[in-house]
Motif scaffolding. Structure first.
Motif, PDB file in Angstrom:
ATOM      1  N   GLY A  45      68.524  73.391  23.305  1.00 41.83           N
ATOM      2  CA  GLY A  45      67.765  73.074  24.503  1.00 41.83           C
ATOM      3  C   GLY A  45      66.712  74.106  24.852  1.00 41.83           C
ATOM      4  O   GLY A  45      65.568  73.742  25.177  1.00 41.83           O
ATOM      5  N   THR A  87      73.179  63.639  22.841  1.00 43.50           N
ATOM      6  CA  THR A  87      72.948  63.298  24.246  1.00 43.50           C
ATOM      7  C   THR A  87      71.531  63.620  24.722  1.00 43.50           C
ATOM      8  O   THR A  87      71.153  63.209  25.827  1.00 43.50           O
ATOM      9  CB  THR A  87      73.941  64.054  25.144  1.00 43.50           C
ATOM     10  N   ALA A  88      70.757  64.377  23.881  1.00 40.24           N
ATOM     11  CA  ALA A  88      69.426  64.844  24.279  1.00 40.24           C
ATOM     12  C   ALA A  88      69.486  65.571  25.615  1.00 40.24           C
ATOM     13  O   ALA A  88      68.599  65.439  26.469  1.00 40.24           O
ATOM     14  CB  ALA A  88      68.432  63.683  24.340  1.00 40.24           C
ATOM     15  N   PHE A  89      70.549  66.369  25.770  1.00 34.84           N
ATOM     16  CA  PHE A  89      70.792  67.007  27.061  1.00 34.84           C
ATOM     17  C   PHE A  89      71.675  68.236  26.848  1.00 34.84           C
ATOM     18  O   PHE A  89      72.561  68.237  25.997  1.00 34.84           O
ATOM     19  CB  PHE A  89      71.492  66.014  27.989  1.00 34.84           C
ATOM     20  N   GLY A 147      67.036  74.325  34.173  1.00 38.54           N
ATOM     21  CA  GLY A 147      67.676  73.205  34.836  1.00 38.54           C
ATOM     22  C   GLY A 147      68.832  73.553  35.741  1.00 38.54           C
ATOM     23  O   GLY A 147      69.218  72.749  36.592  1.00 38.54           O
ATOM     24  N   ASP A 156      71.748  71.130  37.171  1.00 36.40           N
ATOM     25  CA  ASP A 156      71.318  69.781  36.803  1.00 36.40           C
ATOM     26  C   ASP A 156      71.208  69.585  35.297  1.00 36.40           C
ATOM     27  O   ASP A 156      71.086  68.451  34.825  1.00 36.40           O
ATOM     28  CB  ASP A 156      69.963  69.461  37.449  1.00 36.40           C
ATOM     29  N   CYS A 193      74.688  73.955  22.459  1.00 33.95           N
ATOM     30  CA  CYS A 193      73.777  73.022  23.132  1.00 33.95           C
ATOM     31  C   CYS A 193      72.526  73.725  23.632  1.00 33.95           C
ATOM     32  O   CYS A 193      71.397  73.245  23.444  1.00 33.95           O
ATOM     33  CB  CYS A 193      74.497  72.346  24.299  1.00 33.95           C
ATOM     34  N   LEU A 205      69.538  70.476  31.307  1.00 35.85           N
ATOM     35  CA  LEU A 205      68.222  70.582  30.685  1.00 35.85           C
ATOM     36  C   LEU A 205      68.011  69.392  29.741  1.00 35.85           C
ATOM     37  O   LEU A 205      68.794  69.179  28.810  1.00 35.85           O
ATOM     38  CB  LEU A 205      68.116  71.893  29.900  1.00 35.85           C
ATOM     39  N   ASN A 206      66.963  68.625  29.987  1.00 38.96           N
ATOM     40  CA  ASN A 206      66.623  67.524  29.083  1.00 38.96           C
ATOM     41  C   ASN A 206      66.006  68.078  27.801  1.00 38.96           C
ATOM     42  O   ASN A 206      65.187  69.001  27.842  1.00 38.96           O
ATOM     43  CB  ASN A 206      65.642  66.564  29.753  1.00 38.96           C
ATOM     44  N   ILE A 207      66.410  67.505  26.679  1.00 43.86           N
ATOM     45  CA  ILE A 207      65.889  67.931  25.381  1.00 43.86           C
ATOM     46  C   ILE A 207      64.969  66.830  24.874  1.00 43.86           C
ATOM     47  O   ILE A 207      65.414  65.737  24.520  1.00 43.86           O
ATOM     48  CB  ILE A 207      67.040  68.187  24.388  1.00 43.86           C
ATOM     49  N   ASN A 208      63.670  67.123  24.846  1.00 44.96           N
ATOM     50  CA  ASN A 208      62.683  66.100  24.488  1.00 44.96           C
ATOM     51  C   ASN A 208      62.520  65.933  22.983  1.00 44.96           C
ATOM     52  O   ASN A 208      62.249  64.833  22.508  1.00 44.96           O
ATOM     53  CB  ASN A 208      61.330  66.443  25.121  1.00 44.96           C
ATOM     54  N   SER A 221      73.947  70.897  29.291  1.00 41.98           N
ATOM     55  CA  SER A 221      74.433  71.041  30.661  1.00 41.98           C
ATOM     56  C   SER A 221      75.508  72.118  30.737  1.00 41.98           C
ATOM     57  O   SER A 221      76.295  72.280  29.791  1.00 41.98           O
ATOM     58  CB  SER A 221      75.005  69.711  31.146  1.00 41.98           C
TER      59      SER A 221
END
Length: 333
Positions: free
Chosen positions: A76, A232-234, A138, A141, A72, A143-146, A236
């Motif tokens: 990310g 999930t575009a995320f 992140g 919390d 992941c 990390l958002n994946i744009n 963690s």
């Protein structure tokens, strides 16, 4: 022979049914099913990878979620710096998971039993807290994946694209494991669990064989992490936590340790039950736990349903009794 290679009709029928899921979801107007079963395929891939060390070699790794998290974060972190090239992300996931698998396996395989379990858990927790402490990405919390992984010919921009990618990778891994199980390496790997001393006596290195299997397993689990990050575009640290490793082990227990399609059926059964019980009550774990215990006690080593349905090879015919030979009276004397 009555049995067909790669599990006979089970694998083709299983993957044909899985291929129908997106079309059925579109016909029903329920895109949620595509997302849900994409998650099922991702975890089935991770369970298949764990099966290589747990089911074949008998190595109880309680830290395999570490590789999911590494896969992941390979997506990310590169996406964080504006790199959305899927091939570079794939290369990063394979290299990182391979190197970590080599390091962790070299240390863990010096022990066995409880020691192996605890050291794999310790490494997983170490990487978990490492990612929690990295506030740049992140921290706790996540990390958002744009940007989705772009492989040129295709891009993992949505659940449907991730679903088909996971379907294809899982099919390839399933066939690979089916061939590997019957290969000389696979035979030796299974023998290391049954009688390691005899394997060493035959000139094979138990340590090297198990280490190779552990590294391959880690890399395959990292691929599952790469797909999960796009789904999930995320990314963690929670993906690395020990409950995720426990879930993978439960999937294997439900489906059957050491079988080829068992991890897939186990992942489907586990996640479908989880989703169903979540819809009944917020205290769904109080139901899920006893159900898993009953399954484990009743089936001993998973359902292995489709293995039982396959016809057993015919037993060899008993040799005909030898006819008595008449001996002339003169020769008998």
């Amino acid at each position: 022979m009555n049995r067909v290679k790669f599990g006979g009709w089970v694998i083709p029928v299983l993957f044909l049914l899985l291929a129908c899921v997106p079309f059925a979801a579109n016909a029903l107007g329920e895109p949620f099913y595509v997302t849900f079963f994409a998650r099922v395929l991702v975890y089935a891939l991770a369970a298949c990878a764990l099966n290589l060390v747990l089911g074949f070699a008998g190595l109880v790794s309680f830290g395999h979620a570490m590789f999911i998290g590494l896969g992941c974060y390979a997506v990310g972190i590169l996406s964080f710096y504006g790199i959305d090239n899927g091939w570079l992300q794939l290369l990063a996931a394979v290299v990182v998971c391979g190197l970590v698998g080599l390091l962790v396996g070299t240390v863990c395989l010096r022990t066995s039993g409880i020691g192996f379990i605890m050291i794999t858990l310790a490494f997983a927790q170490m990487f978990y807290f490492l990612m929690v402490s990295m506030t740049t990405f992140g921290g706790d919390d996540g990390l958002n994946i744009n940007g989705a992984s772009n492989f040129g010919l295709f891009e993992l921009t949505g659940s449907t694209e991730v679903y088909w990618a996971a379907w294809a990778v899982l099919l390839a891994v399933t066939i690979f494991l089916a061939r590997l199980k019957k290969s000389p390496f696979g035979m030796v790997l299974q023998a290391t669990h049954i009688n390691p001393r005899r394997v060493n006596a035959f000139g094979y290195s138990v340590f090297k064989v198990q280490l190779a299997a552990y590294v391959i397993s880690g890399v395959l689990t990292g691929l599952a992490g790469l797909l999960l990050a796009n789904l999930t575009a995320f990314a963690s640290p929670s993906y690395m936590s020990w409950p995720v490793s426990g879930d993978l082990i439960v999937m294997l227990v439900i489906g059957g340790l050491g079988t080829i399609t068992g991890p897939i059926f186990g992942a489907i059964a586990f996640l479908v039950m989880e989703e169903f019980f979540k819809g009944l009550t917020q205290h769904w774990m109080l139901i899920m736990g006893p159900v898993i215990v009953v399954i484990a006690l009743a089936t001993r080593n998973g359902f292995k349903l489709f293995e039982r349905l396959r016809p057993a090879p015919a037993a060899p015919a008993a040799p005909a009794a030898a006819k008595p030979v008449a001996v002339p009276a003169g020769e008998a004397q």
